[in-house]
Design an enzyme around this catalytic site. Structure first.
Site, PDB file in Angstrom:
ATOM      1  N   ARG A 184     -50.094   1.788  11.794  1.00 31.72           N
ATOM      2  CA  ARG A 184     -51.038   2.185  10.749  1.00 31.72           C
ATOM      3  C   ARG A 184     -52.299   1.349  10.868  1.00 31.72           C
ATOM      4  O   ARG A 184     -52.257   0.117  10.794  1.00 31.72           O
ATOM      5  CB  ARG A 184     -50.387   1.988   9.378  1.00 31.72           C
ATOM      6  CG  ARG A 184     -51.145   2.609   8.225  1.00 31.72           C
ATOM      7  CD  ARG A 184     -50.405   2.353   6.928  1.00 31.72           C
ATOM      8  NE  ARG A 184     -51.090   2.925   5.785  1.00 31.72           N
ATOM      9  CZ  ARG A 184     -50.858   2.582   4.528  1.00 31.72           C
ATOM     10  NH1 ARG A 184     -49.943   1.662   4.269  1.00 31.72           N
ATOM     11  NH2 ARG A 184     -51.510   3.152   3.543  1.00 31.72           N
ATOM     12  N   THR A 194     -58.485   2.297   8.284  1.00 35.34           N
ATOM     13  CA  THR A 194     -58.492   3.722   7.918  1.00 35.34           C
ATOM     14  C   THR A 194     -57.182   4.152   7.256  1.00 35.34           C
ATOM     15  O   THR A 194     -57.122   5.201   6.617  1.00 35.34           O
ATOM     16  CB  THR A 194     -58.710   4.600   9.157  1.00 35.34           C
ATOM     17  OG1 THR A 194     -57.582   4.460  10.037  1.00 35.34           O
ATOM     18  CG2 THR A 194     -59.959   4.179   9.907  1.00 35.34           C
ATOM     19  N   ASP A 231     -37.825  -4.138   4.969  1.00 38.93           N
ATOM     20  CA  ASP A 231     -38.340  -3.659   6.252  1.00 38.93           C
ATOM     21  C   ASP A 231     -37.165  -3.384   7.183  1.00 38.93           C
ATOM     22  O   ASP A 231     -36.510  -4.308   7.672  1.00 38.93           O
ATOM     23  CB  ASP A 231     -39.282  -4.699   6.863  1.00 38.93           C
ATOM     24  CG  ASP A 231     -39.991  -4.170   8.106  1.00 38.93           C
ATOM     25  OD1 ASP A 231     -39.286  -3.777   9.066  1.00 38.93           O
ATOM     26  OD2 ASP A 231     -41.233  -4.147   8.119  1.00 38.93           O
ATOM     27  N   ASP A 253     -37.315  -4.967  10.802  1.00 36.29           N
ATOM     28  CA  ASP A 253     -37.041  -6.407  10.803  1.00 36.29           C
ATOM     29  C   ASP A 253     -35.554  -6.680  10.614  1.00 36.29           C
ATOM     30  O   ASP A 253     -34.987  -7.585  11.248  1.00 36.29           O
ATOM     31  CB  ASP A 253     -37.825  -7.096   9.673  1.00 36.29           C
ATOM     32  CG  ASP A 253     -39.280  -7.333  10.039  1.00 36.29           C
ATOM     33  OD1 ASP A 253     -39.591  -7.340  11.245  1.00 36.29           O
ATOM     34  OD2 ASP A 253     -40.105  -7.506   9.126  1.00 36.29           O
TER      35      ASP A 253
END
Length: 210
Positions: free
Chosen positions: A104, A108, A201, A204
């Site tokens: 990502r 933007t 996450d 992770d």
């Protein structure tokens, strides 16, 4: 038109609770992700076509159903999607595997493709896109855009372990033809676009990088 399938089997819900627990270690977490992916795969492949062949059992000869040779592919979204692949391949050993990496853009907030490698006949295959978490939906939408627009894929199924309502809405609006399989639709996204209550996450926790 595609459908959203929320899988509420007790085994899935039990294993999902293991994933949610912050005290679950890397080994147990990784194993539970694979077990959930296998159970989800069982449901997501329910409509694969079959045909009858003649087989001789130890008792007699009769006709029985086998898969009708439909070509399959699994496409994990890197990196967390890798945690779902091995157990699916155990069920579908002839499936080919593509990989797509997205990140990502911090300015933007749009998904940017950084890696993509697909089997040459991917357009002819039933494609299972796998990613444990469906948060905003931006990455998944971009990945499906790539599969459709760059590779000509027409038969795509999405498998996510946990989805946020926001992500489900975004994906179903962008790609209304896609069947989506999830084990839970959680409450919402927080200010950091993490699913609440979620499991943190997933990448992770699978790879032990945090």
């Amino acid at each position: 038109m595609g459908k959203v399938h929320v899988l509420d089997h007790p085994l899935l819900q039990h294993k999902l609770s293991i994933l949610r627990d912050k005290n679950t270690g890397v080994k147990e977490f990784r194993e539970a992700v694979g077990e959930i992916a296998a159970l989800m795969c069982y449901e997501a492949t329910r409509d694969l076509p079959t045909h009858e062949v003649e087989i001789e059992t130890p008792i007699t000869t009769a006709k029985f159903k086998v898969l009708a040779g439909k070509k399959l592919a699994i496409v994990p979204i890197l990196r967390a999607g890798l945690g779902m692949v091995d157990s699916m391949i155990a069920l579908m050993p002839s499936a080919k595997i593509g990989h797509i990496g997205m990140f990502r853009d911090p300015e933007t907030h749009k998904a940017v493709k950084y890696y993509c490698k697909m089997p040459p006949d991917i357009s002819e295959r039933q494609v299972f896109v796998v990613d444990p978490m469906l948060a905003t939906g931006g990455t998944v939408i971009a990945a499906i855009d790539v599969l459709k627009n760059e590779y000509g894929c027409k038969n795509i199924t999405l498998m996510n372990i946990i989805a946020a309502p926001e992500g489900l809405k975004a994906v179903t609006e962008a790609h209304p033809d896609i069947d989506i399989y999830v084990t839970a639709v959680d409450d919402c996204l927080n200010e950091n676009a993490y699913i609440v209550p979620g499991l943190g996450d997933c990448g992770d926790r699978i790879f032990g990088t945090k």
